[in-house]
Scaffold this active site. Structure first.
Site, PDB file in Angstrom:
ATOM      1  N   GLU A 175      -9.754  45.142 106.293  1.00 21.36           N
ATOM      2  CA  GLU A 175      -9.135  45.444 107.590  1.00 21.36           C
ATOM      3  C   GLU A 175      -7.665  45.031 107.633  1.00 21.36           C
ATOM      4  OE1 GLU A 175     -10.545  46.876 110.723  1.00 21.36           O
ATOM      5  OE2 GLU A 175      -8.367  46.977 110.719  1.00 21.36           O
ATOM      6  N   LYS A 230      -0.290  52.144 102.758  1.00 23.52           N
ATOM      7  CA  LYS A 230      -1.155  52.048 103.946  1.00 23.52           C
ATOM      8  C   LYS A 230      -1.647  53.431 104.389  1.00 23.52           C
ATOM      9  CE  LYS A 230       0.949  47.713 105.486  1.00 23.52           C
ATOM     10  NZ  LYS A 230       2.080  47.125 106.229  1.00 23.52           N
ATOM     11  N   LYS A 285      -2.914  45.509 100.252  1.00 26.78           N
ATOM     12  CA  LYS A 285      -2.865  46.977 100.347  1.00 26.78           C
ATOM     13  C   LYS A 285      -2.550  47.627  99.009  1.00 26.78           C
ATOM     14  CE  LYS A 285       1.036  45.101 102.020  1.00 26.78           C
ATOM     15  NZ  LYS A 285       1.402  44.212 103.104  1.00 26.78           N
ATOM     16  N   GLU A 307       8.464  41.622 102.896  1.00 27.59           N
ATOM     17  CA  GLU A 307       7.760  41.208 101.681  1.00 27.59           C
ATOM     18  C   GLU A 307       8.739  40.401 100.828  1.00 27.59           C
ATOM     19  OE1 GLU A 307       4.492  42.148 100.750  1.00 27.59           O
ATOM     20  OE2 GLU A 307       4.328  42.943 102.762  1.00 27.59           O
ATOM     21  N   ASP A 311       5.343  50.306 100.972  1.00 30.55           N
ATOM     22  CA  ASP A 311       4.322  49.603 101.771  1.00 30.55           C
ATOM     23  C   ASP A 311       3.660  50.581 102.758  1.00 30.55           C
ATOM     24  OD1 ASP A 311       3.256  46.835 102.719  1.00 30.55           O
ATOM     25  OD2 ASP A 311       3.983  47.765 104.559  1.00 30.55           O
ATOM     26  N   GLY A 338      -2.008  44.841 109.827  1.00 28.55           N
ATOM     27  CA  GLY A 338      -2.039  43.388 110.035  1.00 28.55           C
ATOM     28  C   GLY A 338      -3.146  43.031 111.015  1.00 28.55           C
ATOM     29  N   VAL A 362      -0.606  34.531 104.058  1.00 31.05           N
ATOM     30  CA  VAL A 362      -1.884  34.953 104.628  1.00 31.05           C
ATOM     31  C   VAL A 362      -2.994  33.966 104.255  1.00 31.05           C
ATOM     32  CG1 VAL A 362      -3.569  36.821 104.785  1.00 31.05           C
ATOM     33  CG2 VAL A 362      -1.157  37.369 104.564  1.00 31.05           C
ATOM     34  N   GLY A 364       2.650  39.172 109.956  1.00 34.08           N
ATOM     35  CA  GLY A 364       2.626  37.806 110.475  1.00 34.08           C
ATOM     36  C   GLY A 364       1.369  37.090 110.029  1.00 34.08           C
TER      37      GLY A 364
HETATM   38  N1  HSE Z   1       5.818  43.565 104.981  1.00 31.00           N
HETATM   39  C1  HSE Z   1       4.745  44.120 105.738  1.00 31.00           C
HETATM   40  C2  HSE Z   1       5.300  44.652 107.044  1.00 31.00           C
HETATM   41  C3  HSE Z   1       3.703  43.073 105.971  1.00 31.00           C
HETATM   42  O1  HSE Z   1       6.465  44.361 107.343  1.00 31.00           O
HETATM   43  O2  HSE Z   1       4.622  45.353 107.768  1.00 31.00           O
HETATM   44  C4  HSE Z   1       2.410  43.579 106.482  1.00 31.00           C
HETATM   45  O3  HSE Z   1       1.814  44.478 105.599  1.00 31.00           O
END
Ligand code: HSE
Length: 410
Positions: free
Chosen positions: A124, A200, A100, A185, A196, A129, A12, A297
């Site tokens: 954001e 979120k 996150k 990840e 993850d 993403g 990123v 991405g």
């Molecule tokens: N590993 C995460 C996904 C990346 O696949 O959504 C974005 O947060």
């Protein structure tokens, strides 16, 4: 002129530098001032890059530089990200992050710290993403009371489940392809075990309902135990299996859950495939709004970070709509209170009679090649507490439960 510093030159971070350099003129025009990257913090050697002279290993150099007004934290993890972000805010700089883990663990404290110092802490890119969701929640939908948010929030697991559903591919092979394509990840456990998605949905629930939701207070299940058999049974129910993050407002508290669910093919979420994310927000007066786009991405995520940088530069002080209070966990109900239909797959002898005795009328599902000692079915809506009792009754009769998923119907 406004200088920006980027903490971390991973996927990123390098994307943020690329977007800021490539579109410097148009971004600066929109920001109303010339925006440029002055420093990049990373312990690795990037001196071979055309902008190699911007790298530093010293955070002090960044935090003490009065020209740097916005710090972008894209290192990931809690420490030292939390210490760096706190120090930057205390030094009167706004902070933008895609992290996150940090927002889910420390969001309430960091938003508050930013306000105390007249700055912004924007994130954001931490959910969805490149798909906008944080800004729409606290700006476009701010007049409404949010009743429910349900989302496919992890691109990697959605990619894996899509491969399983559409190509009959096993979990391990699909995960390898996701890793090769750079979606997963560094440690895929956070994706496939649901953490993850859990982080979120906690961020979205905190923002939507005004009290911090900590991931360790939330029911969480990943997709590692989902088999092709489950996929086939779901098909017989006219459903697909999707990893959902869900939250609902209930009597001043909220229900929050992360786990694979059977999703009716009638739902817009059932048609979200590959690495795409989609988030359905149900407002009291607005009704359903769905946000759809690339959830992972380098450049989509970098684009979300850069739009936050522009917001930091153009905002006149802290953005009033972006805040929530800290909590002691009592704002989240025990997920077992939630009542919903369930999908169960069991193994044992004399199953139909035992299932009927425990659950009453159920919908028995079919798949080609089903062994005689296996049954899968969906139940009427049942609370988690009732379900525990029924599963205990089945276990005492020698029935093994192989799968236990929520059924989500819009
Ligand atoms: N590993 C995460 C996904 C990346 O696949 O959504 C974005 O947060």
């Amino acid at each position: 002129m406004i200088a920006v510093a980027v903490l971390g030159h991973g996927v990123v971070g390098s994307g943020v530098v690329e977007v800021l350099e490539r579109s410097r003129a148009s971004i600066s025009k929109k920001a109303g001032t010339d925006l440029y990257v002055k420093k990049i913090l990373d312990i690795r050697d990037f001196s071979h890059l055309p902008y190699g002279h911007l790298f530093t290993k010293s955070f002090d150099e960044i935090v003490s530089d009065p020209e740097i007004r916005v710090v972008v934290e894209v290192m990931g993890g809690i420490s030292p990200a939390f210490e760096y972000v706190s120090a930057a805010l205390r030094a009167g700089k706004s902070v933008v992050t895609s992290n996150k883990e940090l927002v889910a663990a420390k969001g309430a404290a960091l938003v508050q710290l930013a306000r105390e110092h007249g700055q912004n802490f924007l994130f954001e890119a931490s959910v969805g993403g490149g798909t906008p969701i944080i800004r729409p929640l606290h700006q476009s939908l701010v007049a409404d009371e949010i009743d429910e948010i349900v989302g496919i929030l992890n691109g990697t697991t959605n990619f894996i489940l899509t491969k399983m559903i559409q190509e009959n591919m096993g979990f391990d092979e699909a995960l390898k392809i996701a890793q090769k394509l750079g979606y997963a990840e560094a440690n895929p456990a956070a994706d496939v075990e649901g953490l993850d998605t859990c982080r979120k949905i906690c961020i979205l629930a905190s923002l939507a309902f005004g009290s911090h939701v900590y991931p360790d207070t939330v029911e969480m299940q990943g997709i590692t135990n989902i088999t092709l058999e489950d996929i086939q049974y779901a098909e017989d129910e006219n459903c697909v299996i999707k990893l959902l993050g869900q939250t609902r407002r209930i009597d001043g508290k909220c229900f929050v859950s992360t786990g694979p669910c059977l999703v009716s093919k009638e739902s817009p979420l059932a048609r979200v495939d590959d690495v795409f994310n989609a988030i359905l927000v149900r407002g009291e007066v607005t009704g359903d709004v769905v946000f759809y786009g690339k959830g992972a991405g380098k450049l989509p995520t970098a684009s979300a970070v850069v739009s936050d940088i522009i917001d930091c530069v153009t905002a006149e002080g802290p953005i009033a709509t972006l805040q929530w209070s800290d909590s002691d966990g009592s704002n989240v109900i025990d997920a077992r209170e939630d009542v919903c239909p369930r999908y169960l797959r069991c193994r044992g002898k004399g199953l139909l009679a035992k299932i009927g005795a425990a659950f009453g009328e159920v919908h028995i599902l079919r798949r080609p090649g089903k062994p005689a000692d296996e049954e899968a079915f969906t139940t009427a809506p049942v609370s988690g507490y009732e379900l525990e009792e029924k599963l205990a009754a089945l276990a005492s009769q020698g029935v093994e439960v192989l799968s236990n998923l929520r059924v989500w119907r819009p």
